[in-house]
Write a protein that holds these residues in place. Structure first.
Motif, PDB file in Angstrom:
ATOM      1  N   ASP A 138      38.028  -0.601 -28.073  1.00 27.14           N
ATOM      2  CA  ASP A 138      37.544  -1.089 -26.787  1.00 27.14           C
ATOM      3  C   ASP A 138      38.689  -1.233 -25.791  1.00 27.14           C
ATOM      4  O   ASP A 138      38.543  -0.910 -24.611  1.00 27.14           O
ATOM      5  CB  ASP A 138      36.829  -2.436 -26.931  1.00 27.14           C
ATOM      6  CG  ASP A 138      35.502  -2.322 -27.656  1.00 27.14           C
ATOM      7  OD1 ASP A 138      34.952  -1.204 -27.731  1.00 27.14           O
ATOM      8  OD2 ASP A 138      35.021  -3.346 -28.152  1.00 27.14           O
ATOM      9  N   PHE A 139      39.835  -1.722 -26.272  1.00 25.77           N
ATOM     10  CA  PHE A 139      41.013  -1.875 -25.425  1.00 25.77           C
ATOM     11  C   PHE A 139      41.456  -0.516 -24.887  1.00 25.77           C
ATOM     12  O   PHE A 139      41.709  -0.365 -23.688  1.00 25.77           O
ATOM     13  CB  PHE A 139      42.146  -2.544 -26.209  1.00 25.77           C
ATOM     14  CG  PHE A 139      43.449  -2.563 -25.474  1.00 25.77           C
ATOM     15  CD1 PHE A 139      43.672  -3.484 -24.460  1.00 25.77           C
ATOM     16  CD2 PHE A 139      44.454  -1.656 -25.791  1.00 25.77           C
ATOM     17  CE1 PHE A 139      44.883  -3.497 -23.769  1.00 25.77           C
ATOM     18  CE2 PHE A 139      45.666  -1.673 -25.119  1.00 25.77           C
ATOM     19  CZ  PHE A 139      45.870  -2.594 -24.102  1.00 25.77           C
ATOM     20  N   LYS A 195      39.087   0.758 -22.257  1.00 28.10           N
ATOM     21  CA  LYS A 195      39.244   0.043 -20.989  1.00 28.10           C
ATOM     22  C   LYS A 195      40.500   0.507 -20.270  1.00 28.10           C
ATOM     23  O   LYS A 195      40.483   0.683 -19.046  1.00 28.10           O
ATOM     24  CB  LYS A 195      39.281  -1.469 -21.242  1.00 28.10           C
ATOM     25  CG  LYS A 195      39.355  -2.281 -19.972  1.00 28.10           C
ATOM     26  CD  LYS A 195      38.112  -2.083 -19.105  1.00 28.10           C
ATOM     27  CE  LYS A 195      38.138  -2.988 -17.900  1.00 28.10           C
ATOM     28  NZ  LYS A 195      36.936  -2.848 -17.069  1.00 28.10           N
ATOM     29  N   TYR A 254      41.487  -8.252 -16.460  1.00 30.82           N
ATOM     30  CA  TYR A 254      40.972  -7.906 -17.785  1.00 30.82           C
ATOM     31  C   TYR A 254      41.595  -8.788 -18.865  1.00 30.82           C
ATOM     32  O   TYR A 254      40.897  -9.260 -19.761  1.00 30.82           O
ATOM     33  CB  TYR A 254      41.252  -6.427 -18.062  1.00 30.82           C
ATOM     34  CG  TYR A 254      40.986  -5.995 -19.476  1.00 30.82           C
ATOM     35  CD1 TYR A 254      39.688  -5.864 -19.950  1.00 30.82           C
ATOM     36  CD2 TYR A 254      42.034  -5.715 -20.346  1.00 30.82           C
ATOM     37  CE1 TYR A 254      39.436  -5.464 -21.256  1.00 30.82           C
ATOM     38  CE2 TYR A 254      41.800  -5.314 -21.649  1.00 30.82           C
ATOM     39  CZ  TYR A 254      40.502  -5.189 -22.096  1.00 30.82           C
ATOM     40  OH  TYR A 254      40.268  -4.796 -23.391  1.00 30.82           O
ATOM     41  N   SER A 255      42.901  -9.034 -18.762  1.00 33.67           N
ATOM     42  CA  SER A 255      43.566  -9.850 -19.779  1.00 33.67           C
ATOM     43  C   SER A 255      43.013 -11.270 -19.796  1.00 33.67           C
ATOM     44  O   SER A 255      42.878 -11.874 -20.853  1.00 33.67           O
ATOM     45  CB  SER A 255      45.075  -9.867 -19.576  1.00 33.67           C
ATOM     46  OG  SER A 255      45.423 -10.587 -18.413  1.00 33.67           O
ATOM     47  N   GLU A 269      39.887 -12.150 -18.798  1.00 34.44           N
ATOM     48  CA  GLU A 269      38.494 -12.106 -19.243  1.00 34.44           C
ATOM     49  C   GLU A 269      38.374 -11.854 -20.743  1.00 34.44           C
ATOM     50  O   GLU A 269      37.617 -12.535 -21.430  1.00 34.44           O
ATOM     51  CB  GLU A 269      37.746 -10.990 -18.504  1.00 34.44           C
ATOM     52  CG  GLU A 269      37.556 -11.244 -17.031  1.00 34.44           C
ATOM     53  CD  GLU A 269      37.044 -10.004 -16.303  1.00 34.44           C
ATOM     54  OE1 GLU A 269      36.713  -8.996 -16.956  1.00 34.44           O
ATOM     55  OE2 GLU A 269      37.003 -10.052 -15.071  1.00 34.44           O
ATOM     56  N   GLU A 270      39.110 -10.881 -21.236  1.00 32.91           N
ATOM     57  CA  GLU A 270      38.942 -10.437 -22.623  1.00 32.91           C
ATOM     58  C   GLU A 270      39.853 -11.141 -23.623  1.00 32.91           C
ATOM     59  O   GLU A 270      39.510 -11.273 -24.786  1.00 32.91           O
ATOM     60  CB  GLU A 270      39.164  -8.927 -22.723  1.00 32.91           C
ATOM     61  CG  GLU A 270      38.104  -8.111 -22.017  1.00 32.91           C
ATOM     62  CD  GLU A 270      36.716  -8.302 -22.595  1.00 32.91           C
ATOM     63  OE1 GLU A 270      36.572  -8.349 -23.827  1.00 32.91           O
ATOM     64  OE2 GLU A 270      35.770  -8.407 -21.793  1.00 32.91           O
ATOM     65  N   PHE A 271      41.036 -11.551 -23.167  1.00 35.15           N
ATOM     66  CA  PHE A 271      42.015 -12.132 -24.084  1.00 35.15           C
ATOM     67  C   PHE A 271      42.334 -13.589 -23.758  1.00 35.15           C
ATOM     68  O   PHE A 271      43.148 -14.204 -24.438  1.00 35.15           O
ATOM     69  CB  PHE A 271      43.311 -11.307 -24.070  1.00 35.15           C
ATOM     70  CG  PHE A 271      43.154  -9.929 -24.651  1.00 35.15           C
ATOM     71  CD1 PHE A 271      43.370  -9.691 -25.994  1.00 35.15           C
ATOM     72  CD2 PHE A 271      42.772  -8.869 -23.848  1.00 35.15           C
ATOM     73  CE1 PHE A 271      43.231  -8.425 -26.530  1.00 35.15           C
ATOM     74  CE2 PHE A 271      42.623  -7.589 -24.372  1.00 35.15           C
ATOM     75  CZ  PHE A 271      42.846  -7.376 -25.721  1.00 35.15           C
ATOM     76  N   GLN A 272      41.742 -14.116 -22.676  1.00 32.00           N
ATOM     77  CA  GLN A 272      42.029 -15.476 -22.225  1.00 32.00           C
ATOM     78  C   GLN A 272      43.539 -15.684 -22.107  1.00 32.00           C
ATOM     79  O   GLN A 272      44.083 -16.700 -22.503  1.00 32.00           O
ATOM     80  CB  GLN A 272      41.412 -16.540 -23.151  1.00 32.00           C
ATOM     81  CG  GLN A 272      39.895 -16.590 -23.118  1.00 32.00           C
ATOM     82  CD  GLN A 272      39.256 -15.398 -23.796  1.00 32.00           C
ATOM     83  OE1 GLN A 272      39.595 -15.055 -24.914  1.00 32.00           O
ATOM     84  NE2 GLN A 272      38.321 -14.756 -23.106  1.00 32.00           N
ATOM     85  N   TYR A 306      49.165  -4.005 -25.381  1.00 35.07           N
ATOM     86  CA  TYR A 306      48.224  -4.559 -26.372  1.00 35.07           C
ATOM     87  C   TYR A 306      48.884  -5.679 -27.160  1.00 35.07           C
ATOM     88  O   TYR A 306      48.279  -6.737 -27.360  1.00 35.07           O
ATOM     89  CB  TYR A 306      47.734  -3.443 -27.302  1.00 35.07           C
ATOM     90  CG  TYR A 306      46.717  -3.925 -28.300  1.00 35.07           C
ATOM     91  CD1 TYR A 306      45.411  -4.187 -27.904  1.00 35.07           C
ATOM     92  CD2 TYR A 306      47.066  -4.099 -29.633  1.00 35.07           C
ATOM     93  CE1 TYR A 306      44.463  -4.633 -28.823  1.00 35.07           C
ATOM     94  CE2 TYR A 306      46.128  -4.546 -30.548  1.00 35.07           C
ATOM     95  CZ  TYR A 306      44.825  -4.803 -30.141  1.00 35.07           C
ATOM     96  OH  TYR A 306      43.902  -5.254 -31.043  1.00 35.07           O
ATOM     97  N   LYS A 325      47.761  -9.621 -27.364  1.00 37.17           N
ATOM     98  CA  LYS A 325      47.372 -10.207 -28.649  1.00 37.17           C
ATOM     99  C   LYS A 325      48.284 -11.348 -29.078  1.00 37.17           C
ATOM    100  O   LYS A 325      47.911 -12.141 -29.933  1.00 37.17           O
ATOM    101  CB  LYS A 325      47.367  -9.127 -29.744  1.00 37.17           C
ATOM    102  CG  LYS A 325      46.282  -8.075 -29.571  1.00 37.17           C
ATOM    103  CD  LYS A 325      44.902  -8.640 -29.660  1.00 37.17           C
ATOM    104  CE  LYS A 325      44.519  -8.896 -31.095  1.00 37.17           C
ATOM    105  NZ  LYS A 325      43.164  -9.380 -31.274  1.00 37.17           N
TER     106      LYS A 325
END
Length: 70
Positions: free
Chosen positions: A3-4, A7, A40-41, A43-46, A64, A68
């Motif tokens: 998914d990453f 995107k 995006y960071s 929204e998806e990774f908080q 990435y 993470k």
């Protein structure tokens, strides 16, 4: 991870991207792309990151790992 990569391909206006691809070498790399990655960071990774951190990550894989990490 898939998914990453999808995107990132979307944000960089590419069909596909690889973990080894250099962030600043994409034709679509600009301040708007940077802002999109920052959004995006969050929204998806908080995770809150800066444009400088994106550039310092150097590659899609580096970005990435940055997202993470705690």
């Amino acid at each position: 991870m898939e998914d990453f990569l999808e995107k990132m391909a979307e944000l960089f206006e590419e069909d596909t991207v690889e973990l080894t691809d250099s962030i600043v070498d994409f034709d679509a790399w600009d301040s708007l792309t940077s802002l999109s990655i920052i959004a995006y960071s969050g929204e998806e990774f908080q995770k809150s990151i800066t444009s400088a951190q994106i550039i310092e990550a150097k590659t899609i894989g580096g970005l990435y790992e940055l997202l993470k990490s705690n």
